[in-house]
Design a protein around this motif. Structure first.
Motif, PDB file in Angstrom:
ATOM      1  N   CYS A  95      41.052  31.309  47.921  1.00  0.00           N
ATOM      2  CA  CYS A  95      41.623  31.945  46.726  1.00  0.00           C
ATOM      3  C   CYS A  95      42.550  31.002  45.960  1.00  0.00           C
ATOM      4  CB  CYS A  95      42.367  33.207  47.120  1.00  0.00           C
ATOM      5  SG  CYS A  95      41.285  34.554  47.678  1.00  0.00           S
ATOM      6  N   ALA A  96      43.330  30.218  46.691  1.00  0.00           N
ATOM      7  CA  ALA A  96      44.291  29.338  46.032  1.00  0.00           C
ATOM      8  C   ALA A  96      43.621  28.259  45.197  1.00  0.00           C
ATOM      9  CB  ALA A  96      45.203  28.695  47.071  1.00  0.00           C
ATOM     10  N   ASP A  97      42.352  27.987  45.451  1.00  0.00           N
ATOM     11  CA  ASP A  97      41.639  26.935  44.725  1.00  0.00           C
ATOM     12  C   ASP A  97      40.967  27.439  43.451  1.00  0.00           C
ATOM     13  OD1 ASP A  97      42.294  25.101  46.755  1.00  0.00           O
ATOM     14  OD2 ASP A  97      40.541  25.712  47.928  1.00  0.00           O
ATOM     15  N   LEU A  98      41.025  28.732  43.206  1.00  0.00           N
ATOM     16  CA  LEU A  98      40.330  29.320  42.066  1.00  0.00           C
ATOM     17  C   LEU A  98      41.162  29.242  40.792  1.00  0.00           C
ATOM     18  CD1 LEU A  98      38.980  32.572  43.761  1.00  0.00           C
ATOM     19  CD2 LEU A  98      37.721  30.457  43.345  1.00  0.00           C
ATOM     20  N   ASP A  99      40.479  29.212  39.660  1.00  0.00           N
ATOM     21  CA  ASP A  99      41.137  29.377  38.373  1.00  0.00           C
ATOM     22  C   ASP A  99      41.685  30.801  38.327  1.00  0.00           C
ATOM     23  OD1 ASP A  99      41.882  29.763  35.747  1.00  0.00           O
ATOM     24  OD2 ASP A  99      39.947  29.228  34.887  1.00  0.00           O
ATOM     25  N   PRO A 100      42.988  30.977  38.191  1.00  0.00           N
ATOM     26  CA  PRO A 100      43.527  32.339  38.239  1.00  0.00           C
ATOM     27  C   PRO A 100      43.175  33.192  37.024  1.00  0.00           C
ATOM     28  CG  PRO A 100      45.258  30.780  37.720  1.00  0.00           C
ATOM     29  CD  PRO A 100      44.054  29.968  38.079  1.00  0.00           C
ATOM     30  N   GLY A 101      42.841  32.562  35.908  1.00  0.00           N
ATOM     31  CA  GLY A 101      42.626  33.304  34.676  1.00  0.00           C
ATOM     32  C   GLY A 101      41.620  34.443  34.778  1.00  0.00           C
ATOM     33  N   PRO A 102      40.394  34.172  35.226  1.00  0.00           N
ATOM     34  CA  PRO A 102      39.412  35.254  35.321  1.00  0.00           C
ATOM     35  C   PRO A 102      39.801  36.347  36.320  1.00  0.00           C
ATOM     36  CG  PRO A 102      38.315  33.119  35.311  1.00  0.00           C
ATOM     37  CD  PRO A 102      39.785  32.852  35.473  1.00  0.00           C
ATOM     38  N   VAL A 103      40.457  35.963  37.414  1.00  0.00           N
ATOM     39  CA  VAL A 103      40.845  36.965  38.412  1.00  0.00           C
ATOM     40  C   VAL A 103      41.956  37.861  37.859  1.00  0.00           C
ATOM     41  CG1 VAL A 103      41.576  37.362  40.779  1.00  0.00           C
ATOM     42  CG2 VAL A 103      40.284  35.300  40.226  1.00  0.00           C
ATOM     43  N   VAL A 104      42.926  37.252  37.202  1.00  0.00           N
ATOM     44  CA  VAL A 104      43.999  38.032  36.589  1.00  0.00           C
ATOM     45  C   VAL A 104      43.419  38.981  35.545  1.00  0.00           C
ATOM     46  CG1 VAL A 104      46.040  37.880  35.110  1.00  0.00           C
ATOM     47  CG2 VAL A 104      45.802  36.340  37.075  1.00  0.00           C
ATOM     48  N   ALA A 105      42.488  38.495  34.747  1.00  0.00           N
ATOM     49  CA  ALA A 105      41.862  39.349  33.734  1.00  0.00           C
ATOM     50  C   ALA A 105      41.119  40.514  34.375  1.00  0.00           C
ATOM     51  CB  ALA A 105      40.910  38.521  32.871  1.00  0.00           C
ATOM     52  N   ARG A 106      40.468  40.269  35.513  1.00  0.00           N
ATOM     53  CA  ARG A 106      39.746  41.332  36.207  1.00  0.00           C
ATOM     54  C   ARG A 106      40.718  42.382  36.742  1.00  0.00           C
ATOM     55  NH1 ARG A 106      36.444  45.192  36.814  1.00  0.00           N
ATOM     56  NH2 ARG A 106      35.373  45.410  38.827  1.00  0.00           N
ATOM     57  N   LEU A 107      41.853  41.949  37.279  1.00  0.00           N
ATOM     58  CA  LEU A 107      42.843  42.898  37.763  1.00  0.00           C
ATOM     59  C   LEU A 107      43.398  43.751  36.621  1.00  0.00           C
ATOM     60  CD1 LEU A 107      44.811  40.720  40.352  1.00  0.00           C
ATOM     61  CD2 LEU A 107      43.201  42.569  40.837  1.00  0.00           C
ATOM     62  N   VAL A 108      43.605  43.144  35.473  1.00  0.00           N
ATOM     63  CA  VAL A 108      44.058  43.904  34.304  1.00  0.00           C
ATOM     64  C   VAL A 108      42.998  44.928  33.906  1.00  0.00           C
ATOM     65  CG1 VAL A 108      44.673  43.761  31.860  1.00  0.00           C
ATOM     66  CG2 VAL A 108      45.561  42.059  33.469  1.00  0.00           C
ATOM     67  N   GLU A 109      41.739  44.509  33.936  1.00  0.00           N
ATOM     68  CA  GLU A 109      40.637  45.416  33.592  1.00  0.00           C
ATOM     69  C   GLU A 109      40.599  46.609  34.544  1.00  0.00           C
ATOM     70  OE1 GLU A 109      35.927  44.838  32.629  1.00  0.00           O
ATOM     71  OE2 GLU A 109      36.685  43.902  34.454  1.00  0.00           O
ATOM     72  N   ILE A 110      40.713  46.341  35.842  1.00  0.00           N
ATOM     73  CA  ILE A 110      40.704  47.420  36.835  1.00  0.00           C
ATOM     74  C   ILE A 110      41.882  48.360  36.593  1.00  0.00           C
ATOM     75  CG2 ILE A 110      40.979  47.947  39.288  1.00  0.00           C
ATOM     76  CD1 ILE A 110      39.538  45.221  39.817  1.00  0.00           C
ATOM     77  N   ALA A 111      43.059  47.790  36.400  1.00  0.00           N
ATOM     78  CA  ALA A 111      44.250  48.609  36.215  1.00  0.00           C
ATOM     79  C   ALA A 111      44.189  49.432  34.936  1.00  0.00           C
ATOM     80  CB  ALA A 111      45.500  47.733  36.213  1.00  0.00           C
ATOM     81  N   ASP A 112      43.607  48.882  33.905  1.00  0.00           N
ATOM     82  CA  ASP A 112      43.539  49.627  32.653  1.00  0.00           C
ATOM     83  C   ASP A 112      42.541  50.778  32.739  1.00  0.00           C
ATOM     84  OD1 ASP A 112      45.506  48.074  31.599  1.00  0.00           O
ATOM     85  OD2 ASP A 112      44.206  46.900  30.280  1.00  0.00           O
ATOM     86  N   ASP A 113      41.638  50.708  33.698  1.00  0.00           N
ATOM     87  CA  ASP A 113      40.760  51.845  33.974  1.00  0.00           C
ATOM     88  C   ASP A 113      41.478  52.887  34.841  1.00  0.00           C
ATOM     89  OD1 ASP A 113      38.069  53.218  34.188  1.00  0.00           O
ATOM     90  OD2 ASP A 113      38.449  52.773  36.290  1.00  0.00           O
ATOM     91  N   VAL A 114      42.205  52.406  35.857  1.00  0.00           N
ATOM     92  CA  VAL A 114      42.875  53.297  36.804  1.00  0.00           C
ATOM     93  C   VAL A 114      44.185  53.853  36.235  1.00  0.00           C
ATOM     94  CG1 VAL A 114      43.942  53.399  39.114  1.00  0.00           C
ATOM     95  CG2 VAL A 114      41.841  52.073  38.745  1.00  0.00           C
ATOM     96  N   ARG A 115      44.912  53.043  35.476  1.00  0.00           N
ATOM     97  CA  ARG A 115      46.222  53.369  34.916  1.00  0.00           C
ATOM     98  C   ARG A 115      47.203  53.794  36.027  1.00  0.00           C
ATOM     99  NH1 ARG A 115      45.970  52.996  29.546  1.00  0.00           N
ATOM    100  NH2 ARG A 115      48.063  53.894  29.303  1.00  0.00           N
ATOM    101  N   PRO A 116      47.451  52.887  36.967  1.00  0.00           N
ATOM    102  CA  PRO A 116      48.344  53.232  38.075  1.00  0.00           C
ATOM    103  C   PRO A 116      49.804  53.323  37.645  1.00  0.00           C
ATOM    104  CG  PRO A 116      47.821  50.906  38.140  1.00  0.00           C
ATOM    105  CD  PRO A 116      46.962  51.510  37.054  1.00  0.00           C
ATOM    106  N   ARG A 117      50.539  54.160  38.350  1.00  0.00           N
ATOM    107  CA  ARG A 117      51.987  54.156  38.212  1.00  0.00           C
ATOM    108  C   ARG A 117      52.589  53.069  39.100  1.00  0.00           C
ATOM    109  NH1 ARG A 117      54.994  59.612  39.768  1.00  0.00           N
ATOM    110  NH2 ARG A 117      53.752  60.337  38.008  1.00  0.00           N
ATOM    111  N   THR A 118      51.900  52.788  40.221  1.00  0.00           N
ATOM    112  CA  THR A 118      52.428  51.863  41.220  1.00  0.00           C
ATOM    113  C   THR A 118      51.331  50.920  41.693  1.00  0.00           C
ATOM    114  OG1 THR A 118      53.906  53.617  42.000  1.00  0.00           O
ATOM    115  CG2 THR A 118      53.641  51.701  43.435  1.00  0.00           C
TER     116      THR A 118
END
Length: 246
Positions: free
Chosen positions: A96-119
């Motif tokens: 994981c540490a060797d990956l470009d963080p950009g696409p992974v961060v974008a994917r996490l934002v995408e998941i969260a914007d679907d779920v809309r978590p409080r926490t």
């Protein structure tokens, strides 16, 4: 368990749990997530890798077989905990540490914007054990959270000095913290602190035993009762560094 603890877990609301490997979710947050689900809260678990690199000397075929096994094991554990929504990122275990963080961060934002978590529940920068994948997942979540539409509260897994001392025999005897050590907080410093007992403890242990490829060796070595006591606490704290203000 006190009313204050109950209130703290109830206040988590819709929760996104982001971890690195199968079994992280159960070891560090299994009881919290199960309690939330029992209350009807939405819980979505994200796992970065399928844990295929647990044996560094394994062949490609053996790694593929382990990934398939750990996938099935996590599904069984999630069913025990009542977790019905799970997302695999399918990233390379140990890489994981060797990956470009950009696409992974974008994917996490995408998941969260679907779920809309409080926490969001995840690792702190220490990664609990210092594992590079754990630390990287923490960094990804820290980068993603300010971009999430629901502006969730991020909580980091943490332990107490007392539990580290009580279980020194396991922690040191079985090299649990080879790469690093967890953040330590007193119970009063934790936003959520569960001292897991009775049926709740048995449920968490059952979910861990469902992931036998990762847990059976230690259970056999220390005994089920001692193992159950070792996993019977879960704590989460606010980040030491709250990150950028957006």
């Amino acid at each position: 368990m006190t009313d204050a603890i109950d209130d703290a877990t109830h206040a988590l609301g819709t929760t996104l749990a982001v971890w690195a490997h199968p079994d992280d979710e159960t070891y560090l947050s299994g009881a919290v997530l199960a309690r939330l689900r029992d209350r009807g809260e939405r819980v979505v678990c994200v796992t970065a890798t399928r844990g295929e690199a647990a044996d560094p000397d394994a062949t490609d075929a053996e790694r593929a077989a382990l990934a398939a096994l750990r996938t099935t094991e996590l599904e069984a554990a999630a069913a025990i905990l009542g977790i019905e929504e799970h997302v695999w990122l399918d990233l390379p275990d140990g890489g994981c540490a060797d990956l470009d963080p950009g696409p992974v961060v974008a994917r996490l934002v995408e998941i969260a914007d679907d779920v809309r978590p409080r926490t969001i529940l995840t690792f702190g920068p220490d990664g609990i054990t210092g594992h590079p994948d754990h630390c990287t997942v923490s960094a990804w979540v820290s980068a993603a959270a300010p971009r999430m539409a629901s502006r969730p509260r991020v909580l980091h897994s943490a332990f107490t000095p007392q539990e580290m001392e009580t279980f020194r025999d396991i922690n040191e005897g079985y090299a649990i913290y080879t790469h690093g050590r967890p953040r330590l907080c007193t119970p009063d410093e934790l936003v959520v602190y569960l001292d897991i007992e009775g049926e709740e403890r048995e449920r968490k242990v059952a979910a861990l035993l469902a992931q036998a490829s990762q847990t059976s060796g230690l259970v056999d070595a220390v005994g089920r009762e001692r193992y159950a006591a070792w996993v019977a606490r879960e704590g989460f704290a606010d980040p030491l560094d709250p990150g950028p203000v957006s």
